[in-house]
Motif scaffolding. Structure first.
Motif, PDB file in Angstrom:
ATOM      1  N   ASP A   1       0.827  -1.206   0.000  1.00  0.00           N
ATOM      2  CA  ASP A   1       0.000   0.000   0.000  1.00  0.00           C
ATOM      3  C   ASP A   1       0.865   1.262   0.000  1.00  0.00           C
ATOM      4  O   ASP A   1       0.671   2.172   0.812  1.00  0.00           O
ATOM      5  N   VAL A   2       1.845   1.271  -0.912  1.00  0.00           N
ATOM      6  CA  VAL A   2       2.660   2.465  -1.104  1.00  0.00           C
ATOM      7  C   VAL A   2       2.475   2.926  -2.542  1.00  0.00           C
ATOM      8  O   VAL A   2       2.091   2.159  -3.416  1.00  0.00           O
ATOM      9  N   GLY A   3       2.779   4.206  -2.766  1.00  0.00           N
ATOM     10  CA  GLY A   3       2.519   4.759  -4.086  1.00  0.00           C
ATOM     11  C   GLY A   3       3.747   5.031  -4.915  1.00  0.00           C
ATOM     12  O   GLY A   3       3.618   5.404  -6.086  1.00  0.00           O
ATOM     13  N   SER A   4       4.939   4.900  -4.322  1.00  0.00           N
ATOM     14  CA  SER A   4       6.133   5.240  -5.081  1.00  0.00           C
ATOM     15  C   SER A   4       7.343   4.553  -4.473  1.00  0.00           C
ATOM     16  O   SER A   4       7.303   4.020  -3.351  1.00  0.00           O
ATOM     17  N   ARG A   5       8.420   4.607  -5.196  1.00  0.00           N
ATOM     18  CA  ARG A   5       9.681   4.058  -4.716  1.00  0.00           C
ATOM     19  C   ARG A   5      10.151   4.825  -3.468  1.00  0.00           C
ATOM     20  O   ARG A   5      10.650   4.240  -2.509  1.00  0.00           O
ATOM     21  N   THR A   6       9.986   6.148  -3.466  1.00  0.00           N
ATOM     22  CA  THR A   6      10.413   6.962  -2.325  1.00  0.00           C
ATOM     23  C   THR A   6       9.682   6.555  -1.053  1.00  0.00           C
ATOM     24  O   THR A   6      10.274   6.406   0.032  1.00  0.00           O
ATOM     25  N   GLU A   7       8.380   6.353  -1.171  1.00  0.00           N
ATOM     26  CA  GLU A   7       7.598   5.950   0.000  1.00  0.00           C
ATOM     27  C   GLU A   7       8.009   4.561   0.465  1.00  0.00           C
ATOM     28  O   GLU A   7       8.080   4.284   1.673  1.00  0.00           O
ATOM     29  N   LEU A   8       8.297   3.663  -0.480  1.00  0.00           N
ATOM     30  CA  LEU A   8       8.737   2.310  -0.126  1.00  0.00           C
ATOM     31  C   LEU A   8      10.041   2.360   0.661  1.00  0.00           C
ATOM     32  O   LEU A   8      10.177   1.734   1.721  1.00  0.00           O
TER      33      LEU A   8
END
Length: 894
Positions: A874-881
């Motif tokens: 439930d993440v939206g981007s590589r940065t958030e991951l």
């Protein structure tokens, strides 16, 4: 609509302008500089200004800079050019004037032929171009070249090199569509124009302008050399201008024929050898054995058209007399221009076949076109023209082979018409792996009755193609039809029938017919059907007679040395043989050679040969060399070809290659998907040794813990091995039994499997068995013994040339340990092992392509895994991951 001659260079030009605002466009006359300027000017969002120039101003100091400033409307009062001002002062004043232009104009300044300005202007302009990096003004100059110490040195440059034949052919079709609308340019006309243009797009345009519409449609004999206008002379000036009278005379003689013998000219001209040295040093002529020729199509056309009709006739007469006793083919050529008779066309076509077989392909084509031009009864030429088409097809010249087979197919003689159809079927299959619709029978009852041998050859050719595609039922039906007329067979038809039987039986695991074929080839000292030799080699390879298969491929390659078509197919079989023997390094070397030759031939406009085999081999090679990212494009091409041609066999083999690779890099889930697809597509294969995928599928299922499914597959493999026994199948069964066994039985069975793989031809399979044993030992907690088995496997892989697989095998456990060190986050347990690997590498800072190379998968596979990870976590981007993996408090709420 105006065609864009150089789309790539146009894109590069726009990119450079956006970065530097100043670009030098370089290239010789005819390379397309003007067309690029026109295309750039047409799409420019702003004001486009051309700076006029004249050779008359070249002696006036600073006249070029004055013209530039005047054209753009810059203030010139402060740039009056008194003699006492230095270049730096003039350049500074000019820059100031240009910078004073209103910013909203977004002006494009085009300076054609900047290298023809007065030298002072060139120096000032060079300084302006180097110093300007921003502002509303963009400047493009054109020049022949930019030297390192010249006035335009260090200016961003786009050099326009000569176009390849393939690029010129594509351009010819585009130009034709623009000029003639619905009129289709014949492939042969496009190819002739492309060769004659000698890399220059402007020359190509002029040649098409001079062609008659019936030539463009391919309806009449082509005029060779092509017609060119007087504007073509500047493009060849450096090759012919300023030559001696003797050199000019030699050029005139050579321009009248595709080949001219050396000896007659040398006997007639006192200064012959000095003139030859001069022309060779310029690149205007070349020697081919005992002959001379003009390789540059524009030079030959221009020189010939500069001669009067009387000059040409007298020279033809002289050369015909010179060659009368020693060079009959050249004599026939020149005689066709001065005194042709009824026999001349047939004589020319007969000589054409001989020339093509000697390697003078372009000359042979020119002989045929001349024969068609002077023939009053084309029907009499059909059989000889068909011989020419067959010789061209053997050398991969499919465009003209198709032209001549089409002409021959109009024959009223059934045998000739069927022969032409057979050649078309063979050529189309070699090029595209497609076959005529099975709903249309490509022979008539009349043809079967009047030309039974020719119809049988057509049926056998179709049967061979079906065998290559794994369509054995169709092949069986066709060979039975052909053998009904075996009383009319000649040696060629008998060999083709044997070839079909060999392929059918070897695919069932029966080696008897392949061994008989091998004995027949040993006894056969004369020429044989290349198809027969390739079938024997393939049959021996599939039935594990590897030394004999290698000997046959050597024989085929030696006997078919001049033939590009058969030699290429023999090389593909050689690569497959080396792969089966586990000699990875040798196989890679063969594939590199095939790929390089294929790319070179494609750039020269030659037809592709067995693209299906080449794509599969390239895909395998890229996987084995650790370049899965590059393999992605090749996989897509192979899959597209398989889908377009309905070739289930190609799709099955592609999935087998993909599955084997994914298994080797510890991606068993993805491997199962591909290998199961291979199994679905391989229903017609009764011999497991043909495709060799079932052992991989069983291993992948075992690694996923799906042991019941693996056991079912093993039972199926045993049944198939009983019907079609082979040493490889026995080894696959033994390894699979060991993987599925429990306790001490597992160790005993792996030991047996390793002993069975002790022969050199199974060294690669032995390495895989060591690796499977290591995996099983590691799962059982026997780490020391597992490392021993991995080390043994890696040593064998290194020896075979599979260094990247060896590195991956040795690094596998370390990487697994790293991944286990991931933080204990709530939803990470939802990820598959493959997704966890990608997550860890993302956390380490690797980009997608770097991850693909690290874990040996395609870039597309990495992207799909990341998409799945984003959804599960439930993440939206590589940065958030990365943030959550680093311990961001938000993660606790997930």
């Amino acid at each position: 609509m105006r065609p864009v001659i150089r789309r790539k260079e146009l894109g590069d030009l726009r990119t450079l302008l956006s970065r530097h605002h100043s670009v030098a466009l370089t290239g010789g006359i005819g390379t397309g500089r003007r067309s690029l300027l026109r295309a750039l000017e047409a799409d420019w969002e702003g004001i486009a200004v051309r700076v006029p120039s004249s050779p008359l101003d070249a002696q006036i100091a600073y006249s070029g800079i004055d013209g530039l400033l005047t054209a753009v409307g810059a203030p010139v009062d402060d740039v009056a050019i008194p003699a006492e001002r230095t270049l730096d002062e003039v350049a500074l004043s000019a820059l100031t004037a240009l910078d004073a232009l209103p910013e909203e104009k977004n002006m494009l300044v085009l300076v054609p032929n900047a290298d023809e300005m007065d030298l002072d202007s060139q120096r000032v302009l060079g300084r302006i171009l180097r110093r300007r990096r921003t502002g509303p003004l963009s400047i493009v100059i054109t020049a022949r070249s930019v030297s390192d110490d010249g006035p335009f040195a260090s200016v961003p440059e786009i050099a326009l090199s000569d176009l390849s034949i393939a690029e010129l052919v594509d351009l010819a079709h585009e130009l034709s569509a623009v000029r003639f609308g619905h009129l289709t340019l014949a492939e042969e006309a496009a190819l002739v124009a492309a060769h004659a243009a000698s890399g220059r797009p402007l020359a190509l345009s002029r040649i098409l302008d001079e062609m008659a519409l019936s030539e463009i449609r391919g309806e009449i004999a082509l005029t060779l050399p092509v017609r060119v206008g007087p504007a073509s002379h500047p493009m060849i000036a450096e090759l012919v201008d300023g030559t001696s009278p003797d050199s000019e005379e030699i050029l005139r003689c050579l321009s009248l024929a595709p080949l001219t013998p050396v000896r007659p000219l040398a006997d007639r001209m006192p200064g012959f050898w000095e003139a030859i040295d001069e022309l060779e040093s310029r690149g205007a002529i070349e020697r081919r054995g005992a002959f001379l020729r003009i390789p540059h199509g524009l030079v030959r056309a221009s020189v010939q058209q500069s001669m009067s009709a009387g000059q040409r006739r007298r020279t033809h007469l002289d050369l015909a007399q010179d060659c009368a006793e020693t060079w009959p083919q050249v004599e026939a050529w020149h005689t066709s221009f001065v005194a042709p008779d009824e026999e001349t066309p047939e004589l020319l076509t007969a000589h054409a076949t001989g020339l093509i077989r000697q390697g003078f392909v372009a000359c042979g084509i020119e002989f045929v076109e001349r024969a068609l031009k002077v023939s009053a009864a084309p029907e009499r030429l059909h059989e000889r023209i068909l011989d020419v088409a067959e010789a061209l097809a053997d050398r991969g010249q499919f465009v003209f082979a198709r032209r001549y087979s089409t002409l021959a197919s109009r024959s009223s003689h059934p045998g000739i018409a069927v022969r032409a159809r057979t050649l078309d079927v063979r050529n189309e299959f070699v090029r595209t792996q497609t076959l005529p619709s099975s709903l249309l029978m490509p022979w008539s009852r009349r043809e079967a009755a009047e030309a039974p041998a020719e119809v049988a050859r057509l049926q056998l050719t179709l049967a061979l193609c079906h065998c290559e595609r794994g369509e054995y039922a169709d092949a069986q039906e066709l060979v039975e039809l052909a053998e009904a007329a075996q009383d009319s067979f000649h040696d060629g038809e008998r060999q083709l029938a044997q070839a079909v039987r060999i392929l059918l039986e070897s695919n069932r695991g029966d080696d008897a017919s392949a061994l008989r074929g091998f004995i027949a080839l040993q006894e056969e000292q004369e020429a044989f059907e290349p198809t027969f030799g390739l079938a024997v080699a393939s049959g021996l390879m599939l039935t594990e007679h590897y030394d004999r298969a290698s000997a046959v491929l050597d024989r085929v390659r030696m006997d078919c040395e001049p033939s590009r078509t058969w030699r290429r197919q023999a090389d593909c079989l050689r690569a497959e043989l080396e792969i089966r023997l586990g000699r990875i390094r040798r196989a890679s070397d063969v594939i590199d050679r095939i790929t390089a030759a294929s790319e070179s031939e494609a750039s020269r406009g030659s037809g592709l040969i067995r693209q299906d085999r080449l794509l599969l081999l390239r895909c395998w090679h890229l996987f084995m060399s650790g370049r899965p990212g590059d393999a992605g494009t090749v996989e897509e091409e192979a899959a597209a070809l398989a889908m377009t041609t309905g070739n289930r066999s190609l799709l099955a083999e592609l999935n087998a290659v993909q599955g084997r690779y994914l298994l080797s890099v510890d991606c068993p889930a993805e491997a199962v998907d591909h290998l199961r697809r291979c199994a679905e597509l391989s229903g017609a294969e009764v011999n497991p040794n043909v495709r060799r995928f079932e052992g991989d599928l069983i291993e992948a299922l075992v690694r996923l813990g799906r042991r019941e499914h693996a056991s079912v597959m093993l039972q199926q493999l045993r049944r198939r091995a009983d019907r079609c026994p082979s040493r490889w199948t026995e080894l696959a069964v033994s390894r699979s039994e060991a993987m599925l066994a429990a306790g001490t039985t597992c160790t005993e069975l792996f030991g047996r499997a390793l002993r069975e793989a002790s022969s050199p031809e199974f060294a690669f399979e032995k390495a895989l068995t060591h690796a499977a044993f290591a995996s099983r030992l590691a799962d059982n907690g026997a780490g020391m013994k597992a490392r021993e088995q991995r080390t043994a496997a890696a040593a064998l892989l290194h020896e075979a040339g599979a260094e990247r697989l060896a590195e991956q095998l040795l690094a596998g456990r370390t990487e697994a340990a790293e991944i286990e060190a991931l933080p204990d986050l709530p939803r990470l347990g939802e990820l598959s092992d493959e997704e966890r690997k990608v997550v860890e590498l993302v956390r380490m800072g690797l980009k997608n392509r770097e991850i693909a190379e690290r874990i040996f998968v395609s870039l597309r596979t990495v992207e799909l895994r990341l998409t799945a990870v984003y959804r599960k976590l439930d993440v939206g981007s590589r940065t958030e991951l990365v943030s959550r993996l680093a311990g961001n408090p938000r993660l606790a709420a997930v």
